[in-house]
Design a protein around this motif. Structure first.
Motif, mmCIF file in Angstrom:
data_model
loop_
_atom_site.group_PDB
_atom_site.id
_atom_site.type_symbol
_atom_site.label_atom_id
_atom_site.label_comp_id
_atom_site.label_asym_id
_atom_site.label_seq_id
_atom_site.Cartn_x
_atom_site.Cartn_y
_atom_site.Cartn_z
ATOM 1 N N CYS A 1 -4.971 -4.444 2.059
ATOM 2 C CA CYS A 1 -5.381 -3.146 1.310
ATOM 3 C C CYS A 1 -6.849 -2.778 1.459
ATOM 4 O O CYS A 1 -6.987 -1.405 1.607
ATOM 5 C CB CYS A 1 -4.791 -3.116 -0.017
ATOM 6 S SG CYS A 1 -2.958 -3.192 -0.349
ATOM 7 N N ARG A 2 -7.627 -3.582 1.191
ATOM 8 C CA ARG A 2 -9.147 -3.283 1.098
ATOM 9 C C ARG A 2 -9.548 -2.788 2.641
ATOM 10 O O ARG A 2 -10.257 -1.958 2.679
ATOM 11 C CB ARG A 2 -9.798 -4.614 0.825
ATOM 12 C CG ARG A 2 -11.416 -4.272 0.805
ATOM 13 C CD ARG A 2 -12.075 -5.482 0.386
ATOM 14 N NE ARG A 2 -12.042 -6.462 1.526
ATOM 15 C CZ ARG A 2 -12.965 -5.893 2.594
ATOM 16 N NH1 ARG A 2 -13.686 -5.016 2.690
ATOM 17 N NH2 ARG A 2 -12.805 -7.081 3.592
ATOM 18 N N VAL A 3 -9.112 -3.455 3.576
ATOM 19 C CA VAL A 3 -9.528 -3.334 5.070
ATOM 20 C C VAL A 3 -8.867 -1.801 5.508
ATOM 21 O O VAL A 3 -9.518 -1.078 6.037
ATOM 22 C CB VAL A 3 -8.965 -4.253 5.977
ATOM 23 C CG1 VAL A 3 -9.288 -3.970 7.564
ATOM 24 C CG2 VAL A 3 -9.717 -5.766 5.710
ATOM 25 N N LEU A 4 -7.591 -1.701 4.941
ATOM 26 C CA LEU A 4 -7.096 -0.377 5.474
ATOM 27 C C LEU A 4 -7.640 0.990 4.595
ATOM 28 O O LEU A 4 -8.052 1.920 5.122
ATOM 29 C CB LEU A 4 -5.800 -0.403 4.781
ATOM 30 C CG LEU A 4 -4.787 -1.021 5.813
ATOM 31 C CD1 LEU A 4 -3.251 -0.803 5.335
ATOM 32 C CD2 LEU A 4 -4.678 -0.482 7.184
ATOM 33 N N ARG B 1 2.366 1.634 -3.719
ATOM 34 C CA ARG B 1 1.307 2.232 -4.477
ATOM 35 C C ARG B 1 1.318 3.530 -4.053
ATOM 36 O O ARG B 1 0.827 4.389 -5.128
ATOM 37 C CB ARG B 1 -0.019 1.265 -4.444
ATOM 38 C CG ARG B 1 0.138 0.054 -4.751
ATOM 39 C CD ARG B 1 -0.014 -0.069 -6.422
ATOM 40 N NE ARG B 1 -1.001 0.534 -6.928
ATOM 41 C CZ ARG B 1 -2.146 -0.166 -7.067
ATOM 42 N NH1 ARG B 1 -2.072 -1.577 -6.867
ATOM 43 N NH2 ARG B 1 -2.983 0.317 -7.747
ATOM 44 N N ARG B 2 1.152 4.123 -3.103
ATOM 45 C CA ARG B 2 0.810 5.538 -2.802
ATOM 46 C C ARG B 2 1.971 6.601 -3.373
ATOM 47 O O ARG B 2 1.808 7.401 -3.990
ATOM 48 C CB ARG B 2 0.832 5.610 -1.130
ATOM 49 C CG ARG B 2 0.390 7.351 -0.950
ATOM 50 C CD ARG B 2 0.175 7.382 0.651
ATOM 51 N NE ARG B 2 0.076 8.933 0.889
ATOM 52 C CZ ARG B 2 -0.315 9.261 2.053
ATOM 53 N NH1 ARG B 2 -0.291 8.455 3.194
ATOM 54 N NH2 ARG B 2 -0.450 10.630 2.360
ATOM 55 N N PHE B 3 3.133 6.130 -3.181
ATOM 56 C CA PHE B 3 4.330 6.840 -3.589
ATOM 57 C C PHE B 3 4.749 6.471 -4.847
ATOM 58 O O PHE B 3 5.857 6.980 -5.635
ATOM 59 C CB PHE B 3 5.472 6.871 -2.603
ATOM 60 C CG PHE B 3 5.315 7.528 -1.362
ATOM 61 C CD1 PHE B 3 5.392 8.912 -1.198
ATOM 62 C CD2 PHE B 3 5.138 6.707 -0.081
ATOM 63 C CE1 PHE B 3 5.420 9.638 0.015
ATOM 64 C CE2 PHE B 3 4.925 7.401 1.175
ATOM 65 C CZ PHE B 3 5.022 8.782 0.926
ATOM 66 N N GLN B 4 4.207 5.484 -5.616
ATOM 67 C CA GLN B 4 4.457 4.907 -7.115
ATOM 68 C C GLN B 4 5.728 4.598 -7.231
ATOM 69 O O GLN B 4 6.560 4.904 -8.042
ATOM 70 C CB GLN B 4 4.060 6.268 -7.895
ATOM 71 C CG GLN B 4 2.722 6.602 -7.951
ATOM 72 C CD GLN B 4 2.418 7.703 -9.128
ATOM 73 O OE1 GLN B 4 3.132 8.192 -9.868
ATOM 74 N NE2 GLN B 4 0.959 8.085 -9.059
ATOM 75 N N VAL B 5 6.213 3.653 -6.142
ATOM 76 C CA VAL B 5 7.590 3.055 -6.068
ATOM 77 C C VAL B 5 7.532 1.687 -6.873
ATOM 78 O O VAL B 5 6.703 0.745 -6.132
ATOM 79 C CB VAL B 5 7.998 2.970 -4.758
ATOM 80 C CG1 VAL B 5 9.614 2.420 -4.709
ATOM 81 C CG2 VAL B 5 8.279 4.500 -4.232
ATOM 82 N N ALA C 1 0.777 -1.123 0.062
ATOM 83 C CA ALA C 1 0.090 -0.078 0.197
ATOM 84 C C ALA C 1 0.713 1.307 -0.030
ATOM 85 O O ALA C 1 0.638 2.344 -0.560
ATOM 86 C CB ALA C 1 -0.884 0.111 1.004
ATOM 87 N N ALA C 2 1.835 1.206 0.713
ATOM 88 C CA ALA C 2 2.884 2.347 0.826
ATOM 89 C C ALA C 2 3.537 2.657 -0.561
ATOM 90 O O ALA C 2 3.778 3.837 -0.885
ATOM 91 C CB ALA C 2 4.060 2.287 1.867
#
Length: 432
Positions: A233-236, A206-210, A203-204
Motif C-alpha cells: 500500500c505504501r509503494v502504491l 479501503r478506498r471503497f470502504q468495504v 487498498a481497493a
C-alpha cells in the motif's frame, strides 16, 4: 506449457538499494523514473500491438528483473523495453514480428519527442541495425534470467480472493487496476504474487470502504502478512504521488528509434565541449521536448560552422604545402578533418541513395517499354487477324459472284426440250 521452475527471483530491500545502477552513480529518483518510463513504453506498445494484458505484465516483470542485475548506464531503456515486449509476446504465445515491434516503438518515440512521423523503411541500414540490436538485447535478457522466464502474476489470485470474500464487482475492478499499476514498481521482485494480490485487495477495500473480516484476519488464509500488505500500500501511494515519467539520457550508448545514433553521438560530444568553452548556456534538462529541440538547433548551427571552418582549412592546406619540420598536426585540424570525414560519409550515403533511385527509375522505364512492346505486338496481331478476316470475306464474295454469273450458262432439261420443240415447229412451217 511445462514450467521447470517457480518464481525464485526475489530480492531484499538492501539488494535493491545496492543495485548496479547505484554503483554507476545513478541516484534513487532517476532509477525510479527510468523504471516507470520503461514500463509505460511496454504498456503503450502492447496496446498498439493489440496484445493481451498478460503479455504486458510479463514484459514489465522481465524489465524489472533485468535491471536488478544490469545498470541503466550500460543498457538503454528504450531498447530493453522493446526486447521485453518481443520476448514476452513469444512467452505468452501471442508472438509479434520484429518489424511490428520496431515500427511501434519508432512511432511512439516520434510522438513523445514531437518529431515528424516518418515511415521506418525496412530496407534501410538503420532498420537492419535496430533489428540486430533487438535480437542482441533479447539474448542478454535470456542470459541474465538463466533462460528461466516463468512469471506468476497476482491477477489470477485476485478473482479467487474476492470470490471467497464475497466482495462486490466494483472492488474487483479496482483491485485489478491496482495490480496493473503495481507492475511499474519493484513489488514484483520483492514480494510473491500472493502478497501483492492481498495488498491490492486491501487498498481497493479501503478506498471503497468495504469491510473485510478481521477476526481472524482474512490475509492469513492467503499466506500473507500484515507487514507485506502495508508495504504494498505504501509503494502504491508513492507511485500515485509521482509526476509523469520522462526520459533521462543516462546510458552511454544511444538508444533512439527515430534518429541514427552515430550521427547524433559524433556531433553532440564535441559541440557540448565547445559550448562550455565559449561560455554558451547548456541546457541540463534534456527530458523535456522543448529543451531537446533547442539543443538540436544549437548542434546543427555548430556543425554548420565547423563545416565552413573545415572547408577553409582544407583550401589553406592545399595552397600552402607543409614542410618537413611541420609534420605534426594541431588538434583543431584533426577535429576538422574528422568532421569533414563524417560529412563525406553522409554525402556518400546520399549519393548511394540517389543511385538507387536512378536504378529504380530505369527499371520502371524498362517495364513501361516492355508493356508498350507487348501492346504493340497485340495491335499487330489484331491488324493481321482483321486483314485475314477481310481477305476471307472478299474471297467468299468473289466465289458467290462467280456462281451467279455461271448459272445462266447451264440450261436445265426443260429449257433444252423447249428449244428443240421450237426448232421442229420452224422446220415444219418451212416445208408447208
Amino acid at each position: 506449457m511445462i514450467y521447470t521452475a517457480l518464481d525464485t527471483f526475489y530480492l531484499t530491500e538492501e539488494q535493491l538499494i545496492n543495485s548496479p545502477s547505484r554503483k554507476d552513480g545513478i541516484d534513487d529518483v532517476t532509477e525510479t523514473t527510468l523504471r516507470i518510463y520503461g514500463c509505460d513504453l511496454i504498456q503503450e506498445s502492447g496496446i498498439l500491438l493489440r496484445l493481451p494484458q498478460a503479455v504486458m505484465a510479463t514484459g514489465q516483470v522481465l524489465f524489472h528483473r533485468f535491471y536488478c542485475k544490469k545498470s541503466f548506464a550500460r543498457f538503454n531503456v528504450k531498447r530493453v523495453a522493446a526486447s521485453c515486449v518481443w520476448l514476452a509476446s513469444k512467452l505468452e504465445e501471442s508472438p509479434r514480428k520484429a518489424r511490428q515491434v520496431l515500427n511501434v516503438f519508432h512511432r511512439m518515440e516520434c510522438r513523445r519527442e514531437n518529431l515528424p512521423l516518418e515511415h521506418l523503411d525496412t530496407s534501410s541500414k538503420k532498420y537492419v541495425d535496430l533489428k540486430a540490436d533487438l535480437i542482441r538485447t533479447e539474448r542478454h535478457l535470456l542470459k541474465e534470467m538463466g533462460f528461466i522466464c516463468h512469471v506468476e502474476h497476482p491477477h489470477k489470485f485476485i478473482s479467487n480472493y474476492l470470490a471467497t470474500l464475497e466482495a462486490p464487482a466494483k472492488l474487483r475492478q479496482e483491485a485489478w487496476n491496482l495490480a496493473n499499476d503495481s507492475l511499474r514498481t519493484t513489488l514484483c521482485v520483492r514480494f510473491k504474487s500472493e502478497v501483492v494480490a492481498c495488498g491490492v485487495v486491501y487498498a481497493a477495500a479501503r478506498r471503497f470502504q468495504v469491510p473485510l473480516p478481521e477476526n481472524p484476519p482474512w490475509w492469513r488464509a492467503f499466506d500473507a502478512d500484515k507487514a507485506g500488505i502495508d508495504e504494498v500500500c505504501r509503494v502504491l501511494a508513492h507511485l500515485y504521488s509521482l509526476p509523469k515519467a520522462q526520459y533521462i539520457p543516462v546510458c552511454k550508448e544511444g538508444g533512439s528509434f527515430a534518429t541514427s545514433n552515430r550521427s547524433r553521438d559524433s556531433v553532440a560530444l564535441p559541440v557540448s565541449k565547445e559550448g562550455l568553452l565559449d561560455g554558451q548556456p547548456v541546457n541540463e534538462d534534456n527530458g523535456t521536448p522543448g529543451n531537446q529541440e533547442a539543443g538540436k538547433e544549437g548542434v546543427m548551427k555548430a556543425s554548420l560552422d565547423k563545416l565552413k571552418d573545415s572547408k577553409k582549412s582544407d583550401d589553406d592546406s592545399k595552397s600552402s604545402m607543409p614542410s618537413e619540420g611541420e609534420s605534426k598536426e594541431e588538434p583543431g585540424k584533426t577535429d576538422h578533418r574528422i568532421d569533414a570525414g563524417g560529412e563525406k560519409n553522409k554525402e556518400r550515403e546520399r549519393e548511394r541513395g540517389r543511385d538507387r533511385e536512378r536504378e529504380r527509375d530505369k527499371e520502371r522505364l524498362k517495364s513501361r517499354e516492355r508493356d508498350r512492346g507487348r501492346e504493340s505486338d497485340r495491335e499487330r496481331e489484331r491488324e493481321d487477324f482483321e486483314r485475314d478476316r477481310d481477305k476471307s470475306k472478299e474471297r467468299s464474295h468473289r466465289s458467290r459472284d462467280k456462281g451467279h454469273s455461271e448459272k445462266p450458262k447451264h440450261h436445265s432439261s426443260r429449257d433444252r426440250d423447249y428449244q428443240s420443240y421450237s426448232s421442229r415447229e420452224k422446220d415444219r412451217r418451212r416445208h408447208h
